[in-house]
Design a protein around this motif. Sequence first.
Motif, PDB file in Angstrom:
ATOM      1  N   GLY A  23       0.811  -1.199   0.000  1.00 19.15           N
ATOM      2  CA  GLY A  23       0.000   0.000   0.000  1.00 19.15           C
ATOM      3  C   GLY A  23       0.845   1.250   0.000  1.00 19.15           C
ATOM      4  N   ILE A  24       0.322   2.315   0.608  1.00 19.15           N
ATOM      5  CA  ILE A  24       0.979   3.618   0.639  1.00 19.15           C
ATOM      6  C   ILE A  24       1.752   3.754   1.942  1.00 19.15           C
ATOM      7  CG2 ILE A  24       0.637   6.109   0.466  1.00 19.15           C
ATOM      8  CD1 ILE A  24      -2.224   5.396  -0.633  1.00 19.15           C
ATOM      9  N   ASN A  25       3.025   4.040   1.843  1.00 21.91           N
ATOM     10  CA  ASN A  25       3.866   4.259   3.022  1.00 21.91           C
ATOM     11  C   ASN A  25       4.362   5.702   2.974  1.00 21.91           C
ATOM     12  OD1 ASN A  25       4.565   1.249   4.134  1.00 21.91           O
ATOM     13  ND2 ASN A  25       4.343   1.258   1.902  1.00 21.91           N
ATOM     14  N   TYR A  26       3.825   6.545   3.862  1.00 25.83           N
ATOM     15  CA  TYR A  26       4.229   7.950   3.896  1.00 25.83           C
ATOM     16  C   TYR A  26       5.543   8.082   4.671  1.00 25.83           C
ATOM     17  CZ  TYR A  26      -0.418   8.990   2.123  1.00 25.83           C
ATOM     18  OH  TYR A  26      -1.556   9.044   1.335  1.00 25.83           O
ATOM     19  N   ILE A  27       6.585   8.544   3.990  1.00 24.69           N
ATOM     20  CA  ILE A  27       7.905   8.680   4.591  1.00 24.69           C
ATOM     21  C   ILE A  27       8.071  10.083   5.184  1.00 24.69           C
ATOM     22  CG2 ILE A  27      10.376   8.451   4.231  1.00 24.69           C
ATOM     23  CD1 ILE A  27       8.652   5.858   3.897  1.00 24.69           C
ATOM     24  N   ASN A  28       7.756  11.097   4.390  1.00 25.70           N
ATOM     25  CA  ASN A  28       7.736  12.477   4.856  1.00 25.70           C
ATOM     26  C   ASN A  28       6.810  13.256   3.931  1.00 25.70           C
ATOM     27  OD1 ASN A  28       9.336  13.305   2.541  1.00 25.70           O
ATOM     28  ND2 ASN A  28      11.131  12.500   3.650  1.00 25.70           N
ATOM     29  N   ASP A  29       6.818  14.590   4.044  1.00 31.22           N
ATOM     30  CA  ASP A  29       5.861  15.404   3.293  1.00 31.22           C
ATOM     31  C   ASP A  29       6.087  15.380   1.794  1.00 31.22           C
ATOM     32  OD1 ASP A  29       4.730  16.039   5.663  1.00 31.22           O
ATOM     33  OD2 ASP A  29       5.459  18.115   5.741  1.00 31.22           O
ATOM     34  N   THR A  30       7.237  14.904   1.349  1.00 32.56           N
ATOM     35  CA  THR A  30       7.538  14.910  -0.091  1.00 32.56           C
ATOM     36  C   THR A  30       7.879  13.525  -0.627  1.00 32.56           C
ATOM     37  OG1 THR A  30       9.866  15.403   0.332  1.00 32.56           O
ATOM     38  CG2 THR A  30       8.374  17.286   0.015  1.00 32.56           C
ATOM     39  N   THR A  31       7.754  12.504   0.209  1.00 30.28           N
ATOM     40  CA  THR A  31       8.185  11.168  -0.199  1.00 30.28           C
ATOM     41  C   THR A  31       7.174  10.114   0.235  1.00 30.28           C
ATOM     42  OG1 THR A  31      10.489  11.841   0.080  1.00 30.28           O
ATOM     43  CG2 THR A  31      10.057   9.473  -0.096  1.00 30.28           C
ATOM     44  N   VAL A  32       6.853   9.215  -0.694  1.00 30.65           N
ATOM     45  CA  VAL A  32       6.074   8.030  -0.346  1.00 30.65           C
ATOM     46  C   VAL A  32       6.778   6.818  -0.946  1.00 30.65           C
ATOM     47  CG1 VAL A  32       3.857   9.263  -0.299  1.00 30.65           C
ATOM     48  CG2 VAL A  32       4.573   8.066  -2.379  1.00 30.65           C
ATOM     49  N   ILE A  33       6.567   5.683  -0.323  1.00 28.46           N
ATOM     50  CA  ILE A  33       6.947   4.402  -0.917  1.00 28.46           C
ATOM     51  C   ILE A  33       5.659   3.653  -1.220  1.00 28.46           C
ATOM     52  CG2 ILE A  33       8.058   2.175  -0.550  1.00 28.46           C
ATOM     53  CD1 ILE A  33      10.162   3.552   1.112  1.00 28.46           C
ATOM     54  N   LEU A  34       5.447   3.342  -2.493  1.00 26.69           N
ATOM     55  CA  LEU A  34       4.306   2.535  -2.910  1.00 26.69           C
ATOM     56  C   LEU A  34       4.751   1.086  -2.978  1.00 26.69           C
ATOM     57  CD1 LEU A  34       2.851   4.750  -5.793  1.00 26.69           C
ATOM     58  CD2 LEU A  34       2.201   4.707  -3.368  1.00 26.69           C
ATOM     59  N   ALA A  35       3.914   0.181  -2.490  1.00 25.67           N
ATOM     60  CA  ALA A  35       4.277  -1.239  -2.458  1.00 25.67           C
ATOM     61  C   ALA A  35       3.078  -2.078  -2.860  1.00 25.67           C
ATOM     62  CB  ALA A  35       4.759  -1.634  -1.064  1.00 25.67           C
ATOM     63  N   LEU A  36       3.310  -3.049  -3.712  1.00 27.64           N
ATOM     64  CA  LEU A  36       2.264  -3.956  -4.204  1.00 27.64           C
ATOM     65  C   LEU A  36       2.695  -5.391  -3.947  1.00 27.64           C
ATOM     66  CD1 LEU A  36      -0.397  -4.377  -5.869  1.00 27.64           C
ATOM     67  CD2 LEU A  36       1.092  -4.606  -7.878  1.00 27.64           C
ATOM     68  N   LEU A  37       1.855  -6.141  -3.259  1.00 27.49           N
ATOM     69  CA  LEU A  37       2.121  -7.566  -3.045  1.00 27.49           C
ATOM     70  C   LEU A  37       1.595  -8.330  -4.253  1.00 27.49           C
ATOM     71  CD1 LEU A  37       3.193  -9.608  -0.918  1.00 27.49           C
ATOM     72  CD2 LEU A  37       0.802  -9.919  -0.213  1.00 27.49           C
ATOM     73  N   ALA A  38       2.490  -8.892  -5.034  1.00 23.19           N
ATOM     74  CA  ALA A  38       2.102  -9.576  -6.274  1.00 23.19           C
ATOM     75  C   ALA A  38       3.110 -10.673  -6.586  1.00 23.19           C
ATOM     76  CB  ALA A  38       2.004  -8.578  -7.423  1.00 23.19           C
ATOM     77  N   PRO A  39       3.046 -11.793  -5.845  1.00 21.67           N
ATOM     78  CA  PRO A  39       4.003 -12.890  -6.074  1.00 21.67           C
ATOM     79  C   PRO A  39       3.907 -13.428  -7.501  1.00 21.67           C
ATOM     80  CG  PRO A  39       2.684 -13.254  -4.084  1.00 21.67           C
ATOM     81  CD  PRO A  39       2.075 -12.104  -4.797  1.00 21.67           C
ATOM     82  N   GLY A  40       5.064 -13.726  -8.076  1.00 23.42           N
ATOM     83  CA  GLY A  40       5.100 -14.397  -9.370  1.00 23.42           C
ATOM     84  C   GLY A  40       5.001 -13.488 -10.569  1.00 23.42           C
ATOM     85  N   LYS A  41       4.799 -12.184 -10.379  1.00 13.79           N
ATOM     86  CA  LYS A  41       4.734 -11.273 -11.520  1.00 13.79           C
ATOM     87  C   LYS A  41       6.145 -10.970 -12.023  1.00 13.79           C
ATOM     88  CE  LYS A  41       0.287 -11.104 -11.284  1.00 13.79           C
ATOM     89  NZ  LYS A  41      -0.542 -11.809 -12.296  1.00 13.79           N
ATOM     90  N   GLN A  42       6.235 -10.559 -13.299  1.00 18.38           N
ATOM     91  CA  GLN A  42       7.539 -10.364 -13.916  1.00 18.38           C
ATOM     92  C   GLN A  42       8.101  -8.958 -13.671  1.00 18.38           C
ATOM     93  OE1 GLN A  42       9.148 -13.059 -15.379  1.00 18.38           O
ATOM     94  NE2 GLN A  42       7.361 -13.974 -14.358  1.00 18.38           N
ATOM     95  N   TYR A  43       7.225  -7.949 -13.770  1.00 19.44           N
ATOM     96  CA  TYR A  43       7.662  -6.580 -13.502  1.00 19.44           C
ATOM     97  C   TYR A  43       6.433  -5.714 -13.272  1.00 19.44           C
ATOM     98  CZ  TYR A  43       6.604  -5.806 -18.487  1.00 19.44           C
ATOM     99  OH  TYR A  43       5.991  -5.733 -19.705  1.00 19.44           O
ATOM    100  N   VAL A  44       6.636  -4.596 -12.589  1.00 18.78           N
ATOM    101  CA  VAL A  44       5.529  -3.695 -12.246  1.00 18.78           C
ATOM    102  C   VAL A  44       6.027  -2.260 -12.319  1.00 18.78           C
ATOM    103  CG1 VAL A  44       3.806  -3.035 -10.513  1.00 18.78           C
ATOM    104  CG2 VAL A  44       4.562  -5.429 -10.663  1.00 18.78           C
ATOM    105  N   TYR A  45       5.186  -1.386 -12.880  1.00 19.85           N
ATOM    106  CA  TYR A  45       5.419   0.055 -12.853  1.00 19.85           C
ATOM    107  C   TYR A  45       4.323   0.716 -12.006  1.00 19.85           C
ATOM    108  CZ  TYR A  45       8.834   0.190 -16.702  1.00 19.85           C
ATOM    109  OH  TYR A  45       9.958   0.042 -17.491  1.00 19.85           O
ATOM    110  N   ALA A  46       4.707   1.675 -11.183  1.00 23.47           N
ATOM    111  CA  ALA A  46       3.742   2.606 -10.613  1.00 23.47           C
ATOM    112  C   ALA A  46       3.579   3.731 -11.622  1.00 23.47           C
ATOM    113  CB  ALA A  46       4.231   3.153  -9.276  1.00 23.47           C
ATOM    114  N   ILE A  47       2.355   3.944 -12.091  1.00 24.30           N
ATOM    115  CA  ILE A  47       2.084   5.002 -13.056  1.00 24.30           C
ATOM    116  C   ILE A  47       1.074   5.960 -12.434  1.00 24.30           C
ATOM    117  CG2 ILE A  47       2.581   3.547 -15.058  1.00 24.30           C
ATOM    118  CD1 ILE A  47      -0.427   3.202 -15.463  1.00 24.30           C
ATOM    119  N   GLY A  48       1.183   7.232 -12.792  1.00 19.85           N
ATOM    120  CA  GLY A  48       0.253   8.185 -12.205  1.00 19.85           C
ATOM    121  C   GLY A  48       0.535   9.589 -12.666  1.00 19.85           C
ATOM    122  N   GLU A  49      -0.008  10.531 -11.929  1.00 21.42           N
ATOM    123  CA  GLU A  49       0.163  11.924 -12.299  1.00 21.42           C
ATOM    124  C   GLU A  49       1.622  12.353 -12.180  1.00 21.42           C
ATOM    125  OE1 GLU A  49      -4.068  14.020 -11.369  1.00 21.42           O
ATOM    126  OE2 GLU A  49      -2.933  13.360  -9.626  1.00 21.42           O
TER     127      GLU A  49
END
Length: 936
Positions: A247-273
């Motif tokens: 999910g969304i991990n708020y690190i500070n006011d300008t930084t987040v770490i996005l995380a997706l649990l998806a075993p067995g997938k080949q690759y993932v992009y976070a896409i957005g604004e």
Amino acid sequence: MKKLTLFLGALLLLLSPHLPAQVLTVTPTFPTLDDTVTIVYDATQGNAALVGASPVYAHTGIITTTSSSPSDWKYVVGNWGTADNRVLMTSLGNNKYQIKYHVRTFYAVPAGVVATKLAFVFRNTDGSVVGRDVGGGDIFYDFAAPGGFQVSFLAPAQKGTLTDPGVAVPIQVAASSSVPLTLFQNGTQVAQNTGTSLNYNFSSNTPGKYDFVIEANNSGTLSRDTTSITVRGPVNVQDAPAGVRPGINYINDTTVILALLAPGKQYVYAIGEFSNFYPDPIGYMNKSLNGELWWVSLTGLTPGREYAYQYLVDGSLKVADPFSDKVLDPSNDNFISAATYPNLKPYPNGKTTGIVSVFQTNQAPYGWNDAGFQRPDKKDLVIYELLVRDFSAARNFQTVLDSLDYLQAMGINCIELMPIMEFEGNESWGYNPSFYFAADKYYGGKEALKTLIDSCHNRGIAVVLDMVLNHAFGQCPLVQLYWDAANNQPAANSPWFNQQATHPFSVGYDFNHQSSYTQAFVDRVMRYWVEEYHFDGYRMDLSKGFTQTNYGNDVGAWSNYDQGRINILQRMANALWSYDANAYIILEHFANNSEETVLANFGFMLWSNHVNNYNEATMGYLSNSDFSWISYKNKGWNNPHAVGYMESHDEERLMYKNLTFGNSSGSYNTRSLYTALERQELAGTFFFTVPGPKMLWQFGELGYEVSIDFNGRVGNKPVRWEYLQDARRYKLYRVWSELIKLRTSEPAFGTSDFTMEVGGGVAVKRIKLTHASMNVAIIGNFDVVTQNGTANFQNTGWWYEFFSGDSINVSNTSMNFTLAPGEYRLYTTKRFSKPNVTLSADPGQDFWASSGFPNPFSDQFTIAYDLPATGEVTVQLLDLQGRLIRTLQDNTLQAAGMQDLVWDGKDDQGREVAAGVYLYRVASGQLMATGRAVKN
């Protein structure tokens, strides 16, 4: 002005030139309403759901400048689920299908309409399989732009195309007339041509994002279109920083770490604004060492800004974040009013398709004021089951908040909200969940829900959330991530779901509660709502389905004792109670009593359904009127954990059946409104007084009689707050309110020393409660004829009838009573002040006139009043200056009891009165009551 700006922004996105992925090939390339078009659908593209299907049908419409959103199709053609020859496509082989038509004629578009896009989905014959765009969205194709000239990329297939190093990607450009065309790659010219097309092959061994611009020189005016190609590099394998969760991990006011649990997938992009929804190296996600968690750190964010985002999995599947607490829905958000959700972030139309998630750094925390709240004891709960959609016309949390005075005055100490996490569509009971951490925006924002719960707690009212963890529906990212399209079910490698449900009456897709992935997800969901929103616990929907024993369709076997199911539920409860020791867990279980006994003794509360038994009693049919099973003692349970109810969201309304099927004898008829309401008073006296938690369904206290099947079982039901203005219904509210307050304030109603003589065939039913503080004896006649009955008091001496205030000196505990049909008595050995309630069998001396209903009114206004004794009645209408408008009754002799009178909105001369406020006055002897009537 704000709403207009948002709408115009969305409209400009709709009008911007953008040809879609090669799901469609359209000839001519730049169609108009007056062209004949040939549409070729490639079923291997988009979501590829119709690969191998035959026949295939189009379902199509157009988007116009009057469309409120991309989902607002106009001039739709195609009868869904039927073999409609108008939209039958011709197979070209190789999973390609064609249809040809004249646009304006086919869609029957009137002159003057400005069309911007063709809109499609495709289906098999019955509509059970649907071909859509990548990510599950509708498929759009632009009409020719206004002004007559247009240039666009036809290929690559979509903006933001992914490729591997060294793989050639064809670039194709089309123009609506022959002009000089120049192609730029990252600002450098790479190709040029004069004509209506340009072709170029791109290839690179260097990972990164490559931006392309096509410029068309149309007589000195430059027209442009853009696209991009990302060359994907190797995945970086590295564990996320300590503490990072899916999910969304708020690190500070300008930084987040996005995380997706998806075993067995080949690759993932976070896409957005942050990447214009393109797969960009900044969103290329790292893979954990065990290959299960994908994560990326996004820096340089604007504090407090909302960012929309998705995950692009293996280059083809776009999903929202299953752990996000806010999502944007292109199909449903436009139906949310600004009053319910002010300043709702607009969907990024033209940028992506499908539901998107939202994160926002630097959010102001909610200031809770409920630190001193003490949850009511389980045995004392009086739960009000509430569906926000059908409780208020505004359908939002704010209106529920505004109604807390009403609920508190009734004595309610717990509200059970039917599911409010994001579900499919807006108009729903909520048992089709999609996002388990997001409050549904159709009811209001996060702040509104927290304010409601905080306000409840400050009034001593607990709030329970109806939680759906038996299943999820197809919009849920957990379902979409592992999907078997060929068999239209979860894939065999899904970490969370069974491919097929293990039990009967399944809806949605069945969670596997023995999976460690499901257990971790369930634990996090249950912890989230009690910590983030201060919910006091859960009502678990369809908890009998939490089993991995495969019962198929055998309902009887499914209800038998299942130790594996018990283990699953106990594990869940222990996890919840480890951080909220007093949280309520109420099960909708309905299994064999041997299993329910184990669960009840463990600490669960369980729904105890007595709808049919009480309803038989209220209708006046005795043979099936045994409601003794509402007693936890009769079930053999150690604790009062049976949540008894006479009505729930899932059962037919008692008053509907009273009025439709009720019994009668002579002039006594339970199908009469007033008599039916009195029968509800009788039932309530034998319901709220039984020890143990109780639940009532919204508006049952006002005699709500609209059938559960009105407008379809789960369809919208009319909101009937005007019932409160009907004296007959208000009387029921008052009786139930006094019963609720009595049971929650007096320890005798929590005694374990009680007996019930309420069996089937018994006309005069009795309840006795014995306690050191006082004894209680209740007697009532459920027949439709007068009956004699024995109270069987526990002791001699003075007893006091609660509602009438009468006192009797009991010398014989087997004292006999003659009870009229529907008559009831509640005797206590402790004297109470007489409540402000007029009983049918003892009208008393109160005279009460309602404020009338409906208010405001257009055609007819009803004045209802309770006449304590036969007498002459005068009813007059006056204006605000006190001038007489009309006399409806003039010293008219009327019998004691409930009366009503209808005013047609006309004066004494038969003329329609003007819109405005009028007064009515009801007088009988020395008694008088007044009220207001507001005419539209």
